[in-house]
Design a protein around this motif. Structure first.
Motif, PDB file in Angstrom:
ATOM      1  N   ARG A 131       0.835  -1.195   0.000  1.00  0.00           N
ATOM      2  CA  ARG A 131       0.000   0.000   0.000  1.00  0.00           C
ATOM      3  C   ARG A 131       0.872   1.249   0.000  1.00  0.00           C
ATOM      4  O   ARG A 131       1.867   1.320   0.717  1.00  0.00           O
ATOM      5  CB  ARG A 131      -0.935   0.028   1.211  1.00  0.00           C
ATOM      6  CG  ARG A 131      -1.951   1.163   1.155  1.00  0.00           C
ATOM      7  CD  ARG A 131      -3.279   0.705   1.727  1.00  0.00           C
ATOM      8  NE  ARG A 131      -3.835  -0.410   0.964  1.00  0.00           N
ATOM      9  CZ  ARG A 131      -4.705  -1.297   1.449  1.00  0.00           C
ATOM     10  NH1 ARG A 131      -5.121  -1.201   2.684  1.00  0.00           N
ATOM     11  NH2 ARG A 131      -5.156  -2.264   0.695  1.00  0.00           N
ATOM     12  N   ARG A 132       0.474   2.197  -0.811  1.00  0.00           N
ATOM     13  CA  ARG A 132       1.114   3.506  -0.831  1.00  0.00           C
ATOM     14  C   ARG A 132       0.162   4.502  -0.201  1.00  0.00           C
ATOM     15  O   ARG A 132      -1.001   4.584  -0.584  1.00  0.00           O
ATOM     16  CB  ARG A 132       1.438   3.928  -2.268  1.00  0.00           C
ATOM     17  CG  ARG A 132       2.053   5.317  -2.410  1.00  0.00           C
ATOM     18  CD  ARG A 132       2.144   5.691  -3.884  1.00  0.00           C
ATOM     19  NE  ARG A 132       2.856   6.952  -4.095  1.00  0.00           N
ATOM     20  CZ  ARG A 132       2.302   8.153  -4.022  1.00  0.00           C
ATOM     21  NH1 ARG A 132       1.013   8.268  -3.713  1.00  0.00           N
ATOM     22  NH2 ARG A 132       3.027   9.234  -4.255  1.00  0.00           N
ATOM     23  N   ALA A 133       0.620   5.255   0.781  1.00  0.00           N
ATOM     24  CA  ALA A 133      -0.249   6.211   1.469  1.00  0.00           C
ATOM     25  C   ALA A 133       0.386   7.588   1.449  1.00  0.00           C
ATOM     26  O   ALA A 133       1.593   7.725   1.659  1.00  0.00           O
ATOM     27  CB  ALA A 133      -0.484   5.763   2.916  1.00  0.00           C
ATOM     28  N   MET A 134      -0.433   8.595   1.191  1.00  0.00           N
ATOM     29  CA  MET A 134      -0.016   9.985   1.341  1.00  0.00           C
ATOM     30  C   MET A 134      -0.796  10.548   2.525  1.00  0.00           C
ATOM     31  O   MET A 134      -2.005  10.720   2.459  1.00  0.00           O
ATOM     32  CB  MET A 134      -0.315  10.787   0.077  1.00  0.00           C
ATOM     33  CG  MET A 134       0.784  10.730  -0.961  1.00  0.00           C
ATOM     34  SD  MET A 134       2.401  11.321  -0.385  1.00  0.00           S
ATOM     35  CE  MET A 134       1.979  12.939   0.233  1.00  0.00           C
ATOM     36  N   ILE A 135      -0.091  10.786   3.611  1.00  0.00           N
ATOM     37  CA  ILE A 135      -0.734  11.128   4.877  1.00  0.00           C
ATOM     38  C   ILE A 135      -0.471  12.588   5.210  1.00  0.00           C
ATOM     39  O   ILE A 135       0.681  13.014   5.308  1.00  0.00           O
ATOM     40  CB  ILE A 135      -0.211  10.214   6.003  1.00  0.00           C
ATOM     41  CG1 ILE A 135      -0.506   8.746   5.636  1.00  0.00           C
ATOM     42  CG2 ILE A 135      -0.844  10.585   7.332  1.00  0.00           C
ATOM     43  CD1 ILE A 135       0.087   7.746   6.593  1.00  0.00           C
ATOM     44  N   PRO A 136      -1.517  13.376   5.381  1.00  0.00           N
ATOM     45  CA  PRO A 136      -1.328  14.795   5.718  1.00  0.00           C
ATOM     46  C   PRO A 136      -1.021  14.978   7.192  1.00  0.00           C
ATOM     47  O   PRO A 136      -1.179  14.070   8.002  1.00  0.00           O
ATOM     48  CB  PRO A 136      -2.688  15.402   5.365  1.00  0.00           C
ATOM     49  CG  PRO A 136      -3.652  14.285   5.620  1.00  0.00           C
ATOM     50  CD  PRO A 136      -2.925  13.021   5.242  1.00  0.00           C
ATOM     51  N   GLY A 137      -0.581  16.194   7.529  1.00  0.00           N
ATOM     52  CA  GLY A 137      -0.335  16.529   8.929  1.00  0.00           C
ATOM     53  C   GLY A 137       1.129  16.566   9.276  1.00  0.00           C
ATOM     54  O   GLY A 137       2.011  16.467   8.416  1.00  0.00           O
TER      55      GLY A 137
END
Length: 424
Positions: free
Chosen positions: A395-401
């Motif tokens: 899984r590839r995730a782009m996580i904000p914050g």
């Protein structure tokens, strides 16, 4: 409206955020179990006027019971007992037996922990904690501070006030004495069962849920529905009286029909409970190799007692050298695709399995920030992989914050990937 209670959490450290409030939510749930609805939770600092104002506000709101937490220690800013005594119209007197009991507890703690104490200061602190409003019931200390149940003075009106210590361990240890106290039971005599059910969805926007609730609005009478979106999990909590059970059953059926594919918890279990239950039921073991999360997933997996039955270990592999030496990742692979890549995440998952002899491996690598990002691999990019018996889920995730957000959300994503691997 039913029986209702209000809670006042005291402490400037809580008010200013240096300490998170654990007592208010805990008390709210325990009160619900008793059939008492929570009206308000008010947080005030260590200022007598603010505490008195909060008590006045809650009493005026018509609650049947008020509970306070904190402010029962020996220092000058611990003033809850005195403020409550004055508010209820009851002068305070020294309870000599309680003074002796607290003194014995302090002496035992001092001896066991090697404290150097001044006898005069200790005696003054003990005496302060043993001042009890006339007519109040004393709840035996769990630490050094006793609790109190303080009814309103004769000739006055208002709810009784339960005064509890601030440390959660002490407050929770004292709770059984609260639930059996005659004054408390009389105050909540009209209580009735208050049911609560929770459903959890994964990766569903609130707008989709809102549409479902609008479509079934006419069938939701008697239900108090609260929704909360946290890091991709959408939690639906419903509170209701027993006679509204058919309305809740209809709501649950509607949620299942509309959102069944993303309803990972129809019975309220958390993702942690679902994953660990599945590991135990399948007799499967797990190992982790974590870069940007630095062991947070392993810590979460081992939070449950008995986790040694399924967690074999975790590797913290921050540097490229550690990825190679501990998890067996080929340096040539890192050189070719970079440490933050799906290939390295998979290699970490396989390496964790191989090095620790586990059935399941998890690999996490990413850019938590705030520095280190590039155009191709910006801050918040995380690659994850779970692997078992030849089956691999990447899984590839782009996580904000910020940094903490990226790390925490990465762990949550990994937990849901494990659920998918274990349960489909």
């Amino acid at each position: 409206m039913g029986t209702r209670a209000g809670v006042v959490v005291t402490g400037t450290e809580v008010l200013t955020g240096r300490v998170s409030d654990r007592n208010g939510p805990w008390l709210a749930e325990e009160l619900r179990r008793l059939g008492v609805d929570i009206g308000q939770i008010v947080v005030v600092g260590d200022r007598p006027g603010d505490l008195a104002g909060a008590l006045e506000h809650l009493a005026a709101s018509g609650v049947d019971l008020i509970l306070t937490s904190g402010g029962l220690g020996p220092t000058a800013d611990d003033l809850t007992a005195a403020v409550v005594a004055e508010f209820q119209g009851r002068p305070s007197e020294l309870d000599e037996a309680l003074e002796q009991r607290i003194g014995e507890i302090v002496a035992r703690l001092s001896a066991g922990r090697g404290w150097q104490t001044d006898p005069a200061a200790t005696a003054a602190a003990t005496r302060k904690q043993a001042l009890v409003p006339v007519g109040a019931d004393v709840l035996a200390p769990v630490g050094t501070a006793p609790g109190l149940v303080v009814p309103v003075a004769d000739g006055r009106t208002g709810p009784p006030i339960v005064v509890l210590p601030g440390p959660p361990f002490e407050l929770q240890g004292m709770w059984p004495a609260v639930t059996t106290n005659a004054v408390v039971l009389a105050a909540i005599e009209g209580r009735r069962e208050l049911r609560q059910r929770t459903v959890r969805l994964w990766r569903t926007p609130e707008s989709e849920l809102a549409a479902t609730l609008r479509a079934h609005h006419d069938r939701l009478d008697g239900l108090e529905i609260t929704t909360c979106l946290r890091s991709g999990e959408l939690e639906i909590v419903t509170r209701f009286a027993p006679e509204a059970q058919p309305a809740y059953d209809a709501l649950h059926a509607a949620l299942t029909e509309a959102h069944g594919e993303v309803m990972f918890s129809p019975d309220g279990r958390t993702i942690d409970e679902i994953v660990t239950d599945a590991l135990l039921e399948q007799g499967a073991t797990i190992a982790t190799a974590e870069s940007c999360t630095a062991g947070l997933l392993a810590a979460r997996l081992t939070d449950r007692p008995g986790s040694s039955a399924y967690v074999l270990g975790g590797l913290v592999v921050y540097s490229n050298e550690a990825k190679h030496e501990l998890a067996g990742v080929d340096p040539a692979l890192i050189e070719r695709v970079g440490a933050v890549s799906p290939e390295v995440a998979e290699a970490l998952a396989r390496g964790a399995r191989a090095r620790l002899g586990a059935d399941i491996g998890v690999g996490i690598t990413g850019v938590a920030g705030p520095d280190g990002g590039t155009d191709d691999k910006p801050v918040g990019l995380v690659h994850l992989c779970v692997s078992r018996d030849g089956r691999t889920i990447p899984r590839r995730a782009m996580i904000p914050g910020g940094r903490a957000d990226v790390r925490a959300r990465s762990v949550l994503v990994a937990m849901h990937m494990l659920r998918e691997l274990l349960l489909g």
